[in-house]
Structure formats: structure tokens, C-alpha cells
Design a protein around this motif. Structure first.
Motif, PDB file in Angstrom:
ATOM      1  N   GLU A  35       0.830  -1.206   0.000  1.00  0.00           N
ATOM      2  CA  GLU A  35       0.000   0.000   0.000  1.00  0.00           C
ATOM      3  C   GLU A  35       0.865   1.257   0.000  1.00  0.00           C
ATOM      4  O   GLU A  35       0.520   2.261  -0.634  1.00  0.00           O
ATOM      5  CB  GLU A  35      -0.935  -0.012   1.214  1.00  0.00           C
ATOM      6  CG  GLU A  35      -2.011  -1.084   1.176  1.00  0.00           C
ATOM      7  CD  GLU A  35      -3.017  -0.859   0.056  1.00  0.00           C
ATOM      8  OE1 GLU A  35      -3.235   0.302  -0.343  1.00  0.00           O
ATOM      9  OE2 GLU A  35      -3.588  -1.856  -0.434  1.00  0.00           O
ATOM     10  N   SER A  42      -3.251   4.529  -2.852  1.00  0.00           N
ATOM     11  CA  SER A  42      -3.620   3.544  -1.845  1.00  0.00           C
ATOM     12  C   SER A  42      -4.892   3.971  -1.140  1.00  0.00           C
ATOM     13  O   SER A  42      -5.065   5.143  -0.804  1.00  0.00           O
ATOM     14  CB  SER A  42      -2.490   3.385  -0.825  1.00  0.00           C
ATOM     15  OG  SER A  42      -2.944   2.660   0.307  1.00  0.00           O
ATOM     16  N   TRP A  45      -3.961   5.479   2.205  1.00  0.00           N
ATOM     17  CA  TRP A  45      -2.899   6.482   2.178  1.00  0.00           C
ATOM     18  C   TRP A  45      -3.003   7.499   3.322  1.00  0.00           C
ATOM     19  O   TRP A  45      -1.974   7.867   3.910  1.00  0.00           O
ATOM     20  CB  TRP A  45      -2.880   7.210   0.840  1.00  0.00           C
ATOM     21  CG  TRP A  45      -1.836   8.273   0.782  1.00  0.00           C
ATOM     22  CD1 TRP A  45      -2.023   9.632   0.764  1.00  0.00           C
ATOM     23  CD2 TRP A  45      -0.421   8.077   0.787  1.00  0.00           C
ATOM     24  NE1 TRP A  45      -0.816  10.282   0.743  1.00  0.00           N
ATOM     25  CE2 TRP A  45       0.197   9.342   0.755  1.00  0.00           C
ATOM     26  CE3 TRP A  45       0.401   6.947   0.811  1.00  0.00           C
ATOM     27  CZ2 TRP A  45       1.568   9.531   0.768  1.00  0.00           C
ATOM     28  CZ3 TRP A  45       1.778   7.114   0.816  1.00  0.00           C
ATOM     29  CH2 TRP A  45       2.346   8.390   0.788  1.00  0.00           C
TER      30      TRP A  45
END
Length: 287
Positions: A35, A42, A45
Motif C-alpha cells: 500500500e 492507496s 494512504w
């Protein structure tokens, strides 16, 4: 695990890969590394952006140059018995690096890479330390080891309340502190308490939690968390060196019969270094 298996070529299936044989900590580290490689694409994120670029666990290569100075300072300033620590830290760091390189070779064609970075090794090294210092153990139904955003930012206080995982069957009439439904199963709750009593927080006060790893020695705290809480800064006696035997010859997803509340960062139910504490003094400690 399912997210990682989905990255494999369609010609392969989960049973033919190394993934299903890995310990939960390594599965979680690989997922986090992937990720991170996706960057802003992602779905997690916002969480990744809150994590430190240099994790606080002493196993990370970025701390190696200063670890001797830090250990010396702990001996002088905290009175911690650090005899043999440099050797044990070195062995644990070498084992950690071996694990990182093995995972990197096995996953080099699978995991996402950051733009301009061809090698995933640093992402895995970074992720493994994040898991070691931040993951919390839970019931297997919802993941034996988990990273929980926001909750992993709570600092440790031995007098505070522990992380409580709901089963979905809790009821006020049975003496529990809330009514839970099935949809709440697997949820963690953190209450503001001190010495078992409710502690209302005023504006600006910090919510604390007891990390509850009673089997951890000062050395285990330092290796995994990068610091030692005052109540664990006393003397200790070495019983067994290095990482558990289960980590020395390969990785396996063995059944964990220990209680989740006693499991450490790797969910093994026992610390990486076996020790006995000889002195404790309960105090508050911030990460």
C-alpha cells in the motif's frame, strides 16, 4: 492475505505461493509495504501518511549507528541493566534484516513500488518495523494482528485501561460498560481510566492506554517500541537469546494458543527475548 493473493498472476493460486505459510506479522508487513508503494493511490494512504518515515523500533537499520549511545544513556539515566544488550540487539537486527531480504526476493514482482524506486526492500523494512511497534493482537476471527489507525497513536501508561476487543455479545445488564451488537464484533474500545477508575478528560488532556504486554522485558520494549517505559526499566535476567526458534529456520503460520491480551507485537504469545524482570516501578510513559 486475500489482498496479497489477488496480486498474483491468475495462473497461480494461493496454495502454490509462500504467502499462506507466513506468520501474521509478515503478512501484515507485506500488505503495508504494498500500500505504501501505491502512494496516493492507496486506499489507506491517509493512514500511511501519519506513520513516521523512520520507525521507532530498534531493529530498523536507521538506528544502528546510535543504538550503543542510546543503550549507554539508558544505563546511566534510567538505571537499566543493559549488560549484553548490544550483542542481543545486533543478533535481532541481523535476523530482522534476513527476514526483510527473504520477503523482498519472494515479493519483488508482486508488490507495488514507489515512483523512482525499483527495489521494494526498504518498503518492507519500514513496514516490518511499523508492525513491530504499532500492531495490536486480537482474536483470529478478525485478524490475529492488526494496525488500527488513531488507536496506534495512543501512548502507554501502565495505570490506564487496556484495549478492549468487543465480541458483540456485551450487555450492560451483565455488568459490561456498553451494549454491543453483532456488527460491533472485532471493534476495539479504549476508555479513559486510571487504576480501574473512570477518568474524565479535560480539554487538552491526553488519552492513555496500557499496552498490556506483561511478558515483555526492557529489551523487548526497546527492540519493538524503540523505548522503555519506566515501570520496565529495572534489572532483568537473560534466559534465552535472539528471536524465537520459530523465526530462525523459516516462517510458519502455527496456531497461537496464547490469549490475545498476552500476545506481543508479533502475536506469538511470548516476547522475542525471554527474560525475567526483577524490579518494577509503575509510572507513566509516552512514546
Amino acid at each position: 492475505l486475500d489482498a496479497l493473493l489477488a496480486l498474483l498472476p491468475s495462473a497461480k493460486n494461493g496454495r502454490s505461493t509462500h504467502l499462506e505459510e507466513l506468520d501474521d506479522a509478515f503478512i501484515l508487513a507485506l500488505y503495508l509495504a504494498h500500500e505504501r508503494g501505491l502512494g496516493i493511490n492507496s486506499r489507506i494512504w491517509p493512514y500511511i501518511a501519519t506513520l513516521p518515515l523512520r520507525p521507532t523500533c530498534a531493529l530498523h537499520w536507521g538506528w544502528r549507528q546510535s543504538v550503543v549511545d542510546v543503550v549507554t544513556a539508558m544505563s546511566v539515566e534510567m538505571g537499566t541493566d543493559v549488560q549484553g544488550w548490544p550483542n542481543e540487539i545486533s543478533k535481532a537486527a541481523e535476523m530482522s534484516e534476513r527476514i526483510v531480504l527473504i520477503l523482498s526476493r519472494a515479493s519483488s514482482e508482486t508488490l507495488a513500488k514507489r515512483p523512482g524506486v525499483e527495489d521494494i526492500t526498504e518498503n518492507i523494512r519500514w513496514a516490518l518495523c511499523q508492525v513491530a511497534s504499532r500492531a495490536v493482537a486480537g482474536r483470529e476471527d478478525y485478524g490475529r494482528l492488526r494496525l488500527v489507525p488513531v488507536m496506534d497513536m495512543i501512548n502507554h501508561d501502565v495505570a490506564a485501561d487496556k484495549f478492549t476487543e468487543l465480541t458483540g455479545k456485551e450487555k450492560l445488564e451483565d455488568g459490561f460498560f456498553l451494549d454491543a451488537d453483532e456488527i460491533h464484533a472485532g471493534t476495539f474500545v479504549v476508555r479513559s481510566q486510571r487504576h480501574g477508575e473512570r477518568k474524565p478528560l479535560r480539554f487538552g488532556q491526553e488519552l492513555m492506554a496500557n499496552y498490556n504486554v506483561p511478558a515483555y522485558s526492557p529489551l523487548d520494549w526497546f527492540l519493538n517500541m524503540g523505548y522503555i517505559p519506566p515501570e520496565r526499566a529495572g534489572k532483568w535476567t537473560m534466559l534465552e537469546a535472539g528471536l524465537p526458534l520459530s523465526y530462525r529456520g523459516g516462517f510458519s503460520r502455527k496456531s497461537n494458543t496464547g490469549s490475545p491480551k498476552d500476545a506481543g507485537a508479533f502475536g506469538s504469545g511470548k516476547p522475542e527475548i525471554q527474560v525475567i524482570r526483577q524490579h518494577t516501578q509503575p509510572q507513566t510513559c509516552s512514546r
